[in-house]
Design a protein around this motif. Structure first.
Motif, PDB file in Angstrom:
ATOM      1  N   PRO A 191       0.789  -1.242   0.000  1.00  0.00           N
ATOM      2  CA  PRO A 191       0.000   0.000   0.000  1.00  0.00           C
ATOM      3  C   PRO A 191       0.818   1.288   0.000  1.00  0.00           C
ATOM      4  O   PRO A 191       0.512   2.210  -0.751  1.00  0.00           O
ATOM      5  CB  PRO A 191      -0.835  -0.107   1.286  1.00  0.00           C
ATOM      6  N   ARG A 192       1.870   1.368   0.811  1.00  0.00           N
ATOM      7  CA  ARG A 192       2.642   2.616   0.872  1.00  0.00           C
ATOM      8  C   ARG A 192       3.395   2.879  -0.430  1.00  0.00           C
ATOM      9  O   ARG A 192       3.476   4.008  -0.900  1.00  0.00           O
ATOM     10  CB  ARG A 192       3.632   2.578   2.025  1.00  0.00           C
ATOM     11  N   LEU A 193       3.958   1.831  -0.994  1.00  0.00           N
ATOM     12  CA  LEU A 193       4.707   1.999  -2.238  1.00  0.00           C
ATOM     13  C   LEU A 193       3.779   2.210  -3.423  1.00  0.00           C
ATOM     14  O   LEU A 193       4.149   2.877  -4.383  1.00  0.00           O
ATOM     15  CB  LEU A 193       5.612   0.791  -2.471  1.00  0.00           C
ATOM     16  N   ASN A 194       2.587   1.651  -3.352  1.00  0.00           N
ATOM     17  CA  ASN A 194       1.626   1.835  -4.428  1.00  0.00           C
ATOM     18  C   ASN A 194       1.237   3.302  -4.555  1.00  0.00           C
ATOM     19  O   ASN A 194       1.215   3.855  -5.656  1.00  0.00           O
ATOM     20  CB  ASN A 194       0.382   0.980  -4.167  1.00  0.00           C
ATOM     21  N   SER A 195       0.966   3.954  -3.443  1.00  0.00           N
ATOM     22  CA  SER A 195       0.562   5.359  -3.498  1.00  0.00           C
ATOM     23  C   SER A 195       1.734   6.275  -3.831  1.00  0.00           C
ATOM     24  O   SER A 195       1.549   7.336  -4.421  1.00  0.00           O
ATOM     25  CB  SER A 195      -0.071   5.781  -2.180  1.00  0.00           C
ATOM     26  N   TRP A 196       2.948   5.869  -3.491  1.00  0.00           N
ATOM     27  CA  TRP A 196       4.106   6.727  -3.732  1.00  0.00           C
ATOM     28  C   TRP A 196       4.692   6.538  -5.124  1.00  0.00           C
ATOM     29  O   TRP A 196       4.938   7.499  -5.843  1.00  0.00           O
ATOM     30  CB  TRP A 196       5.168   6.437  -2.677  1.00  0.00           C
ATOM     31  N   LEU A 197       4.904   5.305  -5.529  1.00  0.00           N
ATOM     32  CA  LEU A 197       5.613   5.015  -6.765  1.00  0.00           C
ATOM     33  C   LEU A 197       4.689   4.876  -7.965  1.00  0.00           C
ATOM     34  O   LEU A 197       5.029   5.281  -9.068  1.00  0.00           O
ATOM     35  CB  LEU A 197       6.442   3.734  -6.600  1.00  0.00           C
ATOM     36  N   LEU A 198       3.516   4.325  -7.757  1.00  0.00           N
ATOM     37  CA  LEU A 198       2.638   4.013  -8.874  1.00  0.00           C
ATOM     38  C   LEU A 198       1.462   4.967  -9.014  1.00  0.00           C
ATOM     39  O   LEU A 198       0.472   4.652  -9.655  1.00  0.00           O
ATOM     40  CB  LEU A 198       2.123   2.574  -8.721  1.00  0.00           C
ATOM     41  N   SER A 199       1.543   6.142  -8.418  1.00  0.00           N
ATOM     42  CA  SER A 199       0.436   7.085  -8.497  1.00  0.00           C
ATOM     43  C   SER A 199       0.411   7.841  -9.828  1.00  0.00           C
ATOM     44  O   SER A 199      -0.652   8.212 -10.309  1.00  0.00           O
ATOM     45  CB  SER A 199       0.505   8.080  -7.340  1.00  0.00           C
ATOM     46  N   GLU A 200       1.557   8.059 -10.435  1.00  0.00           N
ATOM     47  CA  GLU A 200       1.619   8.763 -11.715  1.00  0.00           C
ATOM     48  C   GLU A 200       1.302   7.808 -12.858  1.00  0.00           C
ATOM     49  O   GLU A 200       1.814   6.704 -12.897  1.00  0.00           O
ATOM     50  CB  GLU A 200       3.006   9.366 -11.921  1.00  0.00           C
ATOM     51  N   LYS A 201       0.471   8.240 -13.780  1.00  0.00           N
ATOM     52  CA  LYS A 201       0.105   7.384 -14.905  1.00  0.00           C
ATOM     53  C   LYS A 201       0.690   7.879 -16.228  1.00  0.00           C
ATOM     54  O   LYS A 201       0.546   7.229 -17.245  1.00  0.00           O
ATOM     55  CB  LYS A 201      -1.412   7.299 -15.014  1.00  0.00           C
TER      56      LYS A 201
END
Length: 74
Positions: free
Chosen positions: A28-38
């Motif tokens: 969850p933490r890495l998903n919001s930080w690393l994968l938030s930009e599309k």
């Protein structure tokens, strides 16, 4: 040891990149930080994560085939 500049080295790098991004999407933490930009440079991580989660059977099969190739034929 595979060479990154060979074709099979690029395939191994791509498979490991897709698998890593798919794993990071579950954290969850890495998903919001690393994968938030599309879009943009950071969007590559998001797109690799989407490929890894939607085609998880094909990616896993490709990893097994590549591992078999590297262990026995390389």
């Amino acid at each position: 040891m595979t060479n990154v500049y060979s074709f099979d080295g690029i395939l191994v790098f791509g498979l490991l990149f897709v698998c890593t991004c798919a794993y990071l999407k579950k954290v969850p933490r890495l998903n919001s930080w690393l994968l938030s930009e599309k879009k943009g440079v950071w969007g590559v991580f998001y797109k690799a994560a989407v490929i890894g989660t939607r085609l998880h059977f094909a990616v896993a099969l490709s990893c097994l085939i590549m591992a078999f190739y590297i262990v026995f034929f390389k």
